[in-house]
Design a protein around this motif. Structure first.
Motif, PDB file in Angstrom:
ATOM      1  N   ARG A   1       0.832  -1.205   0.000  1.00 30.84           N
ATOM      2  CA  ARG A   1       0.000   0.000   0.000  1.00 30.84           C
ATOM      3  C   ARG A   1       0.867   1.257   0.000  1.00 30.84           C
ATOM      4  O   ARG A   1       1.857   1.336   0.725  1.00 30.84           O
ATOM      5  N   TYR A   2       0.446   2.236  -0.811  1.00 32.23           N
ATOM      6  CA  TYR A   2       1.139   3.519  -0.909  1.00 32.23           C
ATOM      7  C   TYR A   2       0.127   4.624  -0.658  1.00 32.23           C
ATOM      8  O   TYR A   2      -0.926   4.680  -1.313  1.00 32.23           O
ATOM      9  N   LEU A   3       0.437   5.534   0.288  1.00 33.90           N
ATOM     10  CA  LEU A   3      -0.448   6.661   0.559  1.00 33.90           C
ATOM     11  C   LEU A   3      -0.387   7.637  -0.606  1.00 33.90           C
ATOM     12  O   LEU A   3       0.689   7.907  -1.148  1.00 33.90           O
ATOM     13  N   VAL A   4      -1.555   8.144  -0.993  1.00 36.24           N
ATOM     14  CA  VAL A   4      -1.624   9.089  -2.107  1.00 36.24           C
ATOM     15  C   VAL A   4      -2.404  10.322  -1.639  1.00 36.24           C
ATOM     16  O   VAL A   4      -3.616  10.345  -1.679  1.00 36.24           O
ATOM     17  N   PRO A   5      -1.685  11.361  -1.186  1.00 31.19           N
ATOM     18  CA  PRO A   5      -2.372  12.574  -0.747  1.00 31.19           C
ATOM     19  C   PRO A   5      -3.029  13.283  -1.935  1.00 31.19           C
ATOM     20  O   PRO A   5      -2.748  12.974  -3.095  1.00 31.19           O
ATOM     21  N   ARG A   6      -3.893  14.211  -1.633  1.00 30.90           N
ATOM     22  CA  ARG A   6      -4.562  14.984  -2.687  1.00 30.90           C
ATOM     23  C   ARG A   6      -3.508  15.689  -3.540  1.00 30.90           C
ATOM     24  O   ARG A   6      -2.511  16.165  -3.046  1.00 30.90           O
ATOM     25  N   GLY A   7      -3.719  15.706  -4.844  1.00 30.18           N
ATOM     26  CA  GLY A   7      -2.762  16.284  -5.774  1.00 30.18           C
ATOM     27  C   GLY A   7      -1.826  15.253  -6.387  1.00 30.18           C
ATOM     28  O   GLY A   7      -1.022  15.584  -7.255  1.00 30.18           O
ATOM     29  N   THR A   8      -1.932  14.010  -5.960  1.00 31.68           N
ATOM     30  CA  THR A   8      -1.074  12.945  -6.481  1.00 31.68           C
ATOM     31  C   THR A   8      -1.584  12.452  -7.823  1.00 31.68           C
ATOM     32  O   THR A   8      -2.783  12.349  -8.041  1.00 31.68           O
ATOM     33  N   ARG A   9      -0.659  12.137  -8.710  1.00 31.28           N
ATOM     34  CA  ARG A   9      -0.985  11.530  -9.999  1.00 31.28           C
ATOM     35  C   ARG A   9      -0.624  10.048  -9.912  1.00 31.28           C
ATOM     36  O   ARG A   9       0.508   9.698  -9.566  1.00 31.28           O
ATOM     37  N   VAL A  10      -1.603   9.191 -10.206  1.00 29.49           N
ATOM     38  CA  VAL A  10      -1.380   7.739 -10.181  1.00 29.49           C
ATOM     39  C   VAL A  10      -1.466   7.234 -11.613  1.00 29.49           C
ATOM     40  O   VAL A  10      -2.510   7.336 -12.255  1.00 29.49           O
ATOM     41  N   GLU A  11      -0.356   6.704 -12.120  1.00 28.22           N
ATOM     42  CA  GLU A  11      -0.296   6.218 -13.494  1.00 28.22           C
ATOM     43  C   GLU A  11      -0.533   4.716 -13.505  1.00 28.22           C
ATOM     44  O   GLU A  11       0.181   3.965 -12.832  1.00 28.22           O
ATOM     45  N   ILE A  12      -1.552   4.303 -14.244  1.00 27.67           N
ATOM     46  CA  ILE A  12      -1.869   2.877 -14.385  1.00 27.67           C
ATOM     47  C   ILE A  12      -1.684   2.531 -15.852  1.00 27.67           C
ATOM     48  O   ILE A  12      -2.554   2.754 -16.668  1.00 27.67           O
ATOM     49  N   ALA A  13      -0.503   2.006 -16.154  1.00 20.65           N
ATOM     50  CA  ALA A  13      -0.123   1.678 -17.532  1.00 20.65           C
ATOM     51  C   ALA A  13      -0.179   2.950 -18.380  1.00 20.65           C
ATOM     52  O   ALA A  13       0.462   3.930 -18.041  1.00 20.65           O
ATOM     53  N   GLU A  14      -0.964   2.971 -19.473  1.00 21.20           N
ATOM     54  CA  GLU A  14      -1.038   4.142 -20.348  1.00 21.20           C
ATOM     55  C   GLU A  14      -2.068   5.168 -19.883  1.00 21.20           C
ATOM     56  O   GLU A  14      -2.189   6.233 -20.466  1.00 21.20           O
ATOM     57  N   GLN A  15      -2.836   4.863 -18.851  1.00 25.32           N
ATOM     58  CA  GLN A  15      -3.855   5.756 -18.310  1.00 25.32           C
ATOM     59  C   GLN A  15      -3.347   6.341 -16.975  1.00 25.32           C
ATOM     60  O   GLN A  15      -2.361   5.867 -16.428  1.00 25.32           O
ATOM     61  N   PHE A  16      -4.050   7.361 -16.462  1.00 25.25           N
ATOM     62  CA  PHE A  16      -3.697   7.898 -15.147  1.00 25.25           C
ATOM     63  C   PHE A  16      -4.922   8.561 -14.548  1.00 25.25           C
ATOM     64  O   PHE A  16      -5.923   8.797 -15.227  1.00 25.25           O
ATOM     65  N   PHE A  17      -4.842   8.827 -13.243  1.00 22.22           N
ATOM     66  CA  PHE A  17      -5.864   9.635 -12.585  1.00 22.22           C
ATOM     67  C   PHE A  17      -5.206  10.505 -11.537  1.00 22.22           C
ATOM     68  O   PHE A  17      -4.136  10.198 -11.019  1.00 22.22           O
ATOM     69  N   MET A  18      -5.851  11.656 -11.254  1.00 25.37           N
ATOM     70  CA  MET A  18      -5.403  12.600 -10.231  1.00 25.37           C
ATOM     71  C   MET A  18      -6.309  12.460  -9.032  1.00 25.37           C
ATOM     72  O   MET A  18      -7.518  12.306  -9.170  1.00 25.37           O
ATOM     73  N   VAL A  19      -5.738  12.542  -7.849  1.00 26.90           N
ATOM     74  CA  VAL A  19      -6.493  12.450  -6.595  1.00 26.90           C
ATOM     75  C   VAL A  19      -6.721  13.862  -6.079  1.00 26.90           C
ATOM     76  O   VAL A  19      -5.782  14.631  -5.940  1.00 26.90           O
ATOM     77  N   SER A  20      -7.983  14.201  -5.810  1.00 22.40           N
ATOM     78  CA  SER A  20      -8.279  15.520  -5.219  1.00 22.40           C
ATOM     79  C   SER A  20      -9.362  15.384  -4.183  1.00 22.40           C
ATOM     80  O   SER A  20      -9.988  14.368  -4.044  1.00 22.40           O
TER      81      SER A  20
END
Length: 190
Positions: free
Chosen positions: A171-190
């Motif tokens: 498990r990795y903590l992802v604070p708001r503003g983090t970009r998580v890259e999943i292969a060729e796609q990604f999402f931003m956490v807010s």
């Protein structure tokens, strides 16, 4: 008679050169899925409260006496400590609001005895995202992600820090503003 250049029979025709189909004759062609949105969040339906539900339990709650001890411990540990909601803004343009736990991928499918609040499906034409690519949840109101042994991996880019390639199952903590890259796609956490 054979051709001196290619070695094929000079009496062969395109029809006679065609190799037989190795598939059985009862093969069914599966039609393509209809076009859909790029990201779909499917809420996990809660079963109606059983007759022996614990007093004061929320609707849809299951008595811990009805499930194996290991599952009951997992359910208690995975329950969000706070009602924090996070927005996941995907590279495809969709935004999903999440709270609690979830599974994300092309066709996310929980293992038997796994329970998730969200199943988020990503329409990835290039098929770089695994079927069940990533798991997420909360710990004391903070969002975490965990790679589910995906083929192309997960990269976490926290604001102001270097990129971290996620080790599967950790498990990795992802604070708001983090970009998580999943292969060729990604999402931003807010």
């Amino acid at each position: 008679m054979f051709c001196g250049e290619c070695g094929s029979s000079s009496t062969a025709t395109p029809v006679s050169r065609r190799r037989p189909d190795p598939r059985p004759s009862d093969t069914t062609v599966i039609p393509a899925l209809p076009p859909a949105r790029h990201v779909v969040s499917v809420p996990v339906e809660q079963a109606p409260a059983p007759q022996n539900a614990e007093p004061g339990a929320a609707p849809g709650a299951v008595s811990t006496a009805d499930v194996p001890a290991e599952t009951a411990r997992w359910m208690a540990a995975s329950a969000p400590a706070s009602g924090q909601r996070f927005q996941l803004q995907f590279s495809t343009g969709e935004t999903i609001s999440v709270a609690g736990t979830g599974l994300l991928g092309r066709r996310p499918l929980p293992e038997p005895a796994e329970y998730f609040d969200h199943l988020i499906q990503i329409n990835d034409v290039g098929m770089s995202v695994s079927k069940s690519h990533l798991e997420f949840g909360q710990d004391e109101g903070r969002l975490w992600v965990s790679d589910r042994y995906s083929a192309n991996g997960t990269v976490v880019r926290r604001p102001g820090e270097r990129a971290i390639r996620c080790e599967p199952g950790r498990r990795y903590l992802v604070p708001r503003g983090t970009r998580v890259e999943i292969a060729e796609q990604f999402f931003m956490v807010s």
